[in-house]
Scaffold this motif. Structure first.
Motif, PDB file in Angstrom:
ATOM      1  N   PRO A 144      23.786 -42.995 -46.624  1.00  0.00           N
ATOM      2  CA  PRO A 144      22.396 -43.437 -46.460  1.00  0.00           C
ATOM      3  C   PRO A 144      21.481 -42.288 -46.094  1.00  0.00           C
ATOM      4  O   PRO A 144      21.891 -41.363 -45.380  1.00  0.00           O
ATOM      5  CB  PRO A 144      22.483 -44.455 -45.319  1.00  0.00           C
ATOM      6  N   GLU A 194      30.912 -49.544 -59.265  1.00  0.00           N
ATOM      7  CA  GLU A 194      31.568 -48.493 -58.466  1.00  0.00           C
ATOM      8  C   GLU A 194      31.126 -48.610 -57.004  1.00  0.00           C
ATOM      9  O   GLU A 194      31.929 -48.459 -56.080  1.00  0.00           O
ATOM     10  CB  GLU A 194      31.197 -47.108 -58.998  1.00  0.00           C
ATOM     11  N   ARG A 195      29.849 -48.855 -56.820  1.00  0.00           N
ATOM     12  CA  ARG A 195      29.333 -48.990 -55.459  1.00  0.00           C
ATOM     13  C   ARG A 195      30.011 -50.163 -54.762  1.00  0.00           C
ATOM     14  O   ARG A 195      30.469 -50.054 -53.622  1.00  0.00           O
ATOM     15  CB  ARG A 195      27.822 -49.199 -55.498  1.00  0.00           C
ATOM     16  N   MET A 208      34.442 -40.792 -61.688  1.00  0.00           N
ATOM     17  CA  MET A 208      34.068 -40.295 -60.352  1.00  0.00           C
ATOM     18  C   MET A 208      35.211 -40.522 -59.362  1.00  0.00           C
ATOM     19  O   MET A 208      35.854 -41.567 -59.394  1.00  0.00           O
ATOM     20  CB  MET A 208      32.842 -41.042 -59.824  1.00  0.00           C
ATOM     21  N   ALA A 266      21.981 -43.579 -55.611  1.00  0.00           N
ATOM     22  CA  ALA A 266      23.213 -42.789 -55.475  1.00  0.00           C
ATOM     23  C   ALA A 266      23.691 -42.245 -56.815  1.00  0.00           C
ATOM     24  O   ALA A 266      24.546 -41.352 -56.854  1.00  0.00           O
ATOM     25  CB  ALA A 266      24.311 -43.652 -54.852  1.00  0.00           C
ATOM     26  N   GLY A 267      23.156 -42.795 -57.910  1.00  0.00           N
ATOM     27  CA  GLY A 267      23.582 -42.343 -59.223  1.00  0.00           C
ATOM     28  C   GLY A 267      24.989 -42.793 -59.569  1.00  0.00           C
ATOM     29  O   GLY A 267      25.748 -42.063 -60.224  1.00  0.00           O
ATOM     30  N   VAL A 268      25.351 -43.973 -59.095  1.00  0.00           N
ATOM     31  CA  VAL A 268      26.675 -44.513 -59.432  1.00  0.00           C
ATOM     32  C   VAL A 268      26.481 -45.900 -60.038  1.00  0.00           C
ATOM     33  O   VAL A 268      25.407 -46.509 -59.910  1.00  0.00           O
ATOM     34  CB  VAL A 268      27.599 -44.610 -58.195  1.00  0.00           C
ATOM     35  N   ALA A 317      23.423 -50.535 -45.385  1.00  0.00           N
ATOM     36  CA  ALA A 317      23.266 -49.134 -44.969  1.00  0.00           C
ATOM     37  C   ALA A 317      23.377 -48.172 -46.145  1.00  0.00           C
ATOM     38  O   ALA A 317      22.663 -47.165 -46.197  1.00  0.00           O
ATOM     39  CB  ALA A 317      24.318 -48.781 -43.920  1.00  0.00           C
ATOM     40  N   ALA A 318      24.259 -48.453 -47.074  1.00  0.00           N
ATOM     41  CA  ALA A 318      24.523 -47.501 -48.159  1.00  0.00           C
ATOM     42  C   ALA A 318      23.334 -47.400 -49.106  1.00  0.00           C
ATOM     43  O   ALA A 318      22.527 -48.323 -49.233  1.00  0.00           O
ATOM     44  CB  ALA A 318      25.767 -47.939 -48.927  1.00  0.00           C
ATOM     45  N   ARG A 319      23.250 -46.257 -49.760  1.00  0.00           N
ATOM     46  CA  ARG A 319      22.217 -46.106 -50.787  1.00  0.00           C
ATOM     47  C   ARG A 319      22.458 -47.106 -51.901  1.00  0.00           C
ATOM     48  O   ARG A 319      23.585 -47.518 -52.156  1.00  0.00           O
ATOM     49  CB  ARG A 319      22.295 -44.703 -51.394  1.00  0.00           C
ATOM     50  N   SER A 320      21.389 -47.446 -52.578  1.00  0.00           N
ATOM     51  CA  SER A 320      21.534 -48.316 -53.740  1.00  0.00           C
ATOM     52  C   SER A 320      22.250 -47.541 -54.840  1.00  0.00           C
ATOM     53  O   SER A 320      22.310 -46.309 -54.816  1.00  0.00           O
ATOM     54  CB  SER A 320      20.156 -48.758 -54.232  1.00  0.00           C
ATOM     55  N   ALA A 334      28.008 -39.974 -52.334  1.00  0.00           N
ATOM     56  CA  ALA A 334      26.757 -40.362 -52.991  1.00  0.00           C
ATOM     57  C   ALA A 334      26.109 -41.565 -52.312  1.00  0.00           C
ATOM     58  O   ALA A 334      24.897 -41.724 -52.330  1.00  0.00           O
ATOM     59  CB  ALA A 334      27.030 -40.677 -54.459  1.00  0.00           C
ATOM     60  N   LEU A 335      26.926 -42.392 -51.694  1.00  0.00           N
ATOM     61  CA  LEU A 335      26.399 -43.607 -51.053  1.00  0.00           C
ATOM     62  C   LEU A 335      25.872 -43.345 -49.636  1.00  0.00           C
ATOM     63  O   LEU A 335      25.381 -44.270 -48.982  1.00  0.00           O
ATOM     64  CB  LEU A 335      27.491 -44.683 -50.997  1.00  0.00           C
TER      65      LEU A 335
END
Lengths: 246, 182
Positions: free
Chosen positions: A12, B103-104, A1, B97-99, B90-93, A9-10
């Motif tokens: 919110p 990587e996150r 990626m 997020a599909g990562v 704040a960021a998606r889990s 993707a992250l």
């Protein structure tokens, strides 16, 4: 990626407000006196230029120069006075705008420039009142500008704006107390600002003879006295300026 | 004030409020998010006739000032760990997020180490969904300046990505108390 893919993707997901809080907060906001707030916020502007009476502003799409702030103001005012049916139309050549004062507010900066015609009476001005962050060059929509008009005089009645030193005063509003203006004495190099609990000496600019600063220590005084002093320490004159009421 | 203003403002509250809250969440602790959102919209209401439409860029720009002011008032200093915590909350889990979790973590770590101006520029577009011009407006800068900031941010992220291939012990240490945030 790739980094971009992961970053996107992250992102919110916007969160739905809690229903009760949302309803109460919105009702609280809508219940505030919007017009009164606007009046308070505009008090300084109205007193500053009052030029609302007669000044017509350009479209916010007006292009401005890519140089420094003074160049941007110069272009803006030139465009303004060339427009027919404005208070600047017919003033002729303008001298280059001079910065009167620039100082930080709680949000953004206050900055005022003035320019006078070479062959007629009158004053053109441009100012940012918390709408510009003080960096780079202000855009047209961050400035209010115009020529002439009326200002609130010492007896609270409107008087025509014909001289730069009519601008300014002592103001207390949402941004806290502040003072600015143009020294009426060409030889003034400093201005002493005094009142109960207030004793500050501000430099007077050599070009525009302008001065200005926020005065948080003046929150409880209705007026301040401005004493203009030359380079030798000689007092040239003084005046007392009152914060507008209401 | 007219009732049409109230209707329009209420719609903006419902439509844009959650987006503003998402922006605020990565800058202040969770307990403060509602206060900052409410203050931002209060400012918008007080000058609703001057707020451009659609108002999202203006609202985020106003929220940014409210946050900045709040930070100054509290004399807070944004340590790297604070930034990581806020970005992480704040960021998606990684699942959503599909990562990968690694990587996150690496992405957030890299974001947190960017200079604030660059991180703001990047995330206003990538996370807040503003166009580059809207983001420039929210930041009070020219579109050209904005493009430079995002370009530098991406270049810094790419370099950071490359450094991830090195053992962590070889990376220069970054002091945790550097003041990237006001």
């Amino acid at each position: 990626m790739t980094n971009d893919t992961i970053l996107t993707a992250l992102a919110p997901a916007p969160e739905t407000f809690e229903e009760d809080w949302s309803r109460e907060a919105l009702a609280g906001i809508l219940a505030t006196d919007r017009l009164a707030a606007a009046r308070r916020r505009r008090a300084r502007r109205a007193t500053l230029v009052g030029a609302a009476v007669g000044a017509i502003t350009l479209s916010t799409a007006a292009a401005v120069a890519s140089g420094g702030p003074a160049d941007a103001v110069k272009d803006l005012l030139h465009q303004f006075i060339e427009q027919p049916n404005t208070t600047g139309n017919g003033l002729g050549e303008l001298r280059d705008p001079e910065l009167v004062a620039q100082f930080p507010l709680e949000h953004g900066v206050f900055a005022l420039w003035v320019a006078t015609p070479t062959s007629a009476d009158g004053v053109c001005f441009a100012y940012a009142d918390g709408t510009w962050d003080g960096t780079g060059t202000p855009t047209a929509d961050q400035l209010d500008y115009g020529c002439g008009g009326e200002i609130v005089g010492p007896d609270q009645h409107p008087v025509p704006l014909t001289r730069p030193d009519q601008l300014g005063g002592f103001f207390k509003d949402a941004d806290g107390p502040l003072v600015y203006g143009i020294a009426p004495f060409p030889d003034a190099t400093t201005v002493r600002v005094s009142a109960a609990g207030v004793d500050r000496t501000l430099p007077v600019r050599a070009d525009s003879h302008g001065y200005g600063a926020t005065l948080p220590e003046a929150a409880h005084v209705p007026a301040v006295t401005l004493t203009f002093i030359d380079v030798g320490g000689r007092v040239l004159g003084s005046k007392t300026v009152y914060a507008p009421v209401g | 004030m007219s009732s049409s203003d109230e209707v329009e403002f209420s719609r903006a509250w419902d439509r844009d409020g959650p987006r503003v809250a998402a922006y605020v969440r990565r800058h202040v602790p969770a307990d403060d998010v509602q206060d900052v959102v409410a203050e931002t919209f209060l400012q918008a209401w007080r000058r609703w006739e001057e707020v451009p439409h659609p108002p999202i860029a203006w609202l985020i720009g106003a929220a940014r000032k409210v946050i900045g002011n709040s930070r100054r008032a509290r004399r807070r200093r944004g340590a790297l760990q604070d930034r990581l915590t806020l970005l992480g909350s704040a960021a998606r889990s990684s699942e959503d997020a599909g990562v990968l979790a690694t990587e996150r973590m690496a992405a957030l770590d890299a974001l947190a180490t960017l200079p604030e101006q660059q991180r703001e520029a990047l995330l206003l577009v990538a996370w807040d969904g503003l166009s580059p011009d809207e983001a420039a407006s929210a930041l009070g800068i020219r579109p050209g300046t904005f493009r430079v900031r995002t370009h530098r941010a991406r270049a810094a992220l790419d370099q950071s990505h490359a450094r991830d291939d090195q053992p962590r012990s070889l990376r220069p240490a970054r002091p945790l108390n550097e003041g990237g945030l006001r």
